[in-house]
Design a protein around this motif. Structure first.
Motif, mmCIF file in Angstrom:
data_model
loop_
_atom_site.group_PDB
_atom_site.id
_atom_site.type_symbol
_atom_site.label_atom_id
_atom_site.label_comp_id
_atom_site.label_asym_id
_atom_site.label_seq_id
_atom_site.Cartn_x
_atom_site.Cartn_y
_atom_site.Cartn_z
ATOM 1 N N THR A 16 0.480 17.283 33.041
ATOM 2 C CA THR A 16 1.420 16.179 32.870
ATOM 3 C C THR A 16 2.605 16.731 32.093
ATOM 4 N N LEU A 17 3.762 16.760 32.739
ATOM 5 C CA LEU A 17 4.916 17.493 32.227
ATOM 6 C C LEU A 17 5.980 16.538 31.712
ATOM 7 N N ARG A 18 6.569 16.901 30.588
ATOM 8 C CA ARG A 18 7.740 16.210 30.076
ATOM 9 C C ARG A 18 8.743 17.265 29.609
ATOM 10 N N ALA A 19 10.035 17.019 29.836
ATOM 11 C CA ALA A 19 11.087 17.958 29.457
ATOM 12 C C ALA A 19 11.784 17.479 28.197
ATOM 13 N N ALA A 20 11.725 18.276 27.144
ATOM 14 C CA ALA A 20 12.449 17.931 25.921
ATOM 15 C C ALA A 20 13.943 17.849 26.181
ATOM 16 N N GLY A 21 14.440 18.685 27.114
ATOM 17 C CA GLY A 21 15.857 18.704 27.411
ATOM 18 C C GLY A 21 16.387 17.408 27.972
ATOM 19 N N ASN A 22 15.538 16.620 28.613
ATOM 20 C CA ASN A 22 15.976 15.313 29.097
ATOM 21 C C ASN A 22 16.207 14.339 27.953
ATOM 22 N N ARG A 23 15.550 14.589 26.816
ATOM 23 C CA ARG A 23 15.657 13.688 25.673
ATOM 24 C C ARG A 23 16.718 14.128 24.675
ATOM 25 N N VAL A 24 16.880 15.455 24.488
ATOM 26 C CA VAL A 24 17.816 15.932 23.462
ATOM 27 C C VAL A 24 18.730 17.056 23.934
ATOM 28 N N GLY A 25 18.584 17.548 25.171
ATOM 29 C CA GLY A 25 19.419 18.638 25.644
ATOM 30 C C GLY A 25 18.904 20.000 25.216
ATOM 31 N N TRP A 26 19.727 21.028 25.491
ATOM 32 C CA TRP A 26 19.362 22.417 25.187
ATOM 33 C C TRP A 26 20.114 22.877 23.945
ATOM 34 N N GLY A 27 19.366 23.345 22.955
ATOM 35 C CA GLY A 27 19.973 23.720 21.681
ATOM 36 C C GLY A 27 19.724 25.139 21.242
ATOM 37 N N CYS A 28 19.469 26.047 22.170
ATOM 38 C CA CYS A 28 19.350 27.478 21.884
ATOM 39 C C CYS A 28 18.396 27.739 20.711
ATOM 40 N N GLU A 29 18.883 28.305 19.591
ATOM 41 C CA GLU A 29 17.993 28.655 18.479
ATOM 42 C C GLU A 29 17.225 27.455 17.929
ATOM 43 N N ALA A 30 17.836 26.284 17.999
ATOM 44 C CA ALA A 30 17.184 25.083 17.469
ATOM 45 C C ALA A 30 16.232 24.439 18.468
ATOM 46 N N GLY A 31 16.189 24.960 19.701
ATOM 47 C CA GLY A 31 15.444 24.296 20.758
ATOM 48 C C GLY A 31 13.951 24.216 20.515
#
Length: 397
Positions: A322-337
């Motif tokens: 069961t997959l969820r993408a953090a990027g859909n909720r907060v985007g891509w943040g490189c070192e902070a990702g």
């Protein structure tokens, strides 16, 4: 070995700041807000307006920091407050993931304009002359990656051992991994770990675009639905965690949000035929997660190569996912990702949140997970996995 808990999260993202804003973002049926215009053709997830005085009270401190330093210092303060750990800062380790500072864009543009059309030999000579006369002596000092840790120490008085890692997404993952290992080995009781990334920077956008890592020329699409224009959508993101031994947390009456069962990092040896999926599989084998279906909070970027590698890894596990993408909720943040994904995962487990599906790759989530696999496949390189587990009520303080 001692149990390691996440006892505080400090998050600043397009969803807002703090625990309440991100609880709402996880439960929402809509993705993070997106800005299509300010840095077109690159879509961005914008950060919220911050009242800096709340975490950086001295105006002089605010003025001498660049935006990414202010963001990280602010998020670090949120984490300390969330963990109610201000009284422990004198003995708290600090591990930071950071990139470089902002370039002098006006100087860059003037140099490029002056060099345009010159023969290579003349351009090299002219470049040296332009840089010698144009660079401010303090510019490089203001760019040093370890200034984020220095500012956190100055503003929040965190004066334990300090380390700073560079290396894009894997810097964030290794920062968390090493913090957790140090605590598990008895080298301290509590640590502050995380990073910050400011998205609206032309220098970074040009850099990542040149490597083919950014979505451009198209609007927002969910992370796993970007076949029309593969790439990451950068987000202004500050993410810090307070990691603490369970013994320390119980002794002071602190509630744990999630237990860190393990963090594993790899780097595929691509020139030897090794793949990122292979590397992630090795890391997964070391985590020792229980058998059966998996709930995965993915740090997928949207970049084509990393996405393909993560898909291959998950398929290769042979488990129901069961997959969820953090990027859909907060985007891509490189070192902070990666720290941000761990913060979201800890909040999921602590609050029993079931995340709505935002795209076809995200199957329905009927029950809140008790175990969670957090992934981080770097847009260019670096594979990281973490196993988080919910903390039963009877194990809390």
């Amino acid at each position: 070995m001692p149990e390691i808990w996440i006892t505080g999260i400090g998050l600043v993202s397009p969803a807002g700041e703090g625990r309440e804003a991100h609880r709402a973002a996880l439960a929402a049926a809509t993705p993070a807000p997106v800005d299509l215009d300010s840095h077109a053709p690159f879509p961005l997830h914008p950060g919220p307006a911050l009242e800096l005085d709340r975490q950086i009270p001295k105006k002089g401190d605010q003025r001498q920091m660049e935006p990414w330093q202010r963001l990280g210092t602010y998020a670090a303060g949120l984490a300390l407050d969330d963990a109610n750990a201000r009284s422990l800062v004198a003995d708290m380790d600090l591990i930071v993931a950071a990139g470089g500072g902002e370039r002098d864009l006006a100087l860059d543009e003037s140099v490029l304009a002056a060099l345009a059309g010159l023969p290579p030999a003349d351009a090299a000579t002219q470049l040296n002359a332009l840089l010698a006369g144009g660079l401010r002596p303090t510019l490089f000092l203001a760019q040093l990656s370890n200034l984020l840790a220095g500012n956190i120490s100055i503003v929040h008085h965190v004066t334990g051992a300090s380390r700073t890692f560079m290396g894009e997404e894997q810097a964030g993952a290794d920062a968390v991994r090493i913090a957790a290992v140090r605590l598990a080995e008895g080298r301290g009781q509590i640590a502050l770990v995380g990073g910050g990334f400011v998205a609206p920077r032309w220098d970074l956008l040009v850099l990542y675009h040149s490597a083919g890592l950014l979505r451009h020329g198209a609007g927002f699409a969910p992370v796993f639905s970007r076949d029309d224009a593969p790439g990451a959508i950068p987000a202004t993101l500050g993410a810090f965690l307070v990691l603490e031994t369970a013994e320390s947390a119980r002794a002071r009456g602190a509630r744990g949000l999630a237990r860190i069962m393990g963090v594993e990092c790899e780097q595929a040896r691509r020139n030897e035929g090794d793949t990122a999926a292979d590397a992630a599989a090795r890391a997964f084998g070391r985590l020792g997660m229980p058998p059966g279906p998996l709930t995965v909070l993915s740090g997928a970027t949207g970049a084509a190569g990393a996405m393909a590698a993560e898909r291959a890894f998950l398929v290769g596990l042979g488990r129901e996912v069961t997959l969820r993408a953090a990027g859909n909720r907060v985007g891509w943040g490189c070192e902070a990702g990666f720290p941000a994904s761990l913060a979201l995962g800890a909040l999921m487990l602590a609050e029993g949140i079931t995340l709505p599906a935002l795209e076809p790759a995200e199957a329905p989530m009927d029950t809140a997970p008790r175990d969670l696999l957090v992934t981080g496949f770097g847009a260019w390189r670096g594979e990281a996995l973490a196993h988080l587990r919910a903390i039963p009520a009877e194990d809390q303080a």
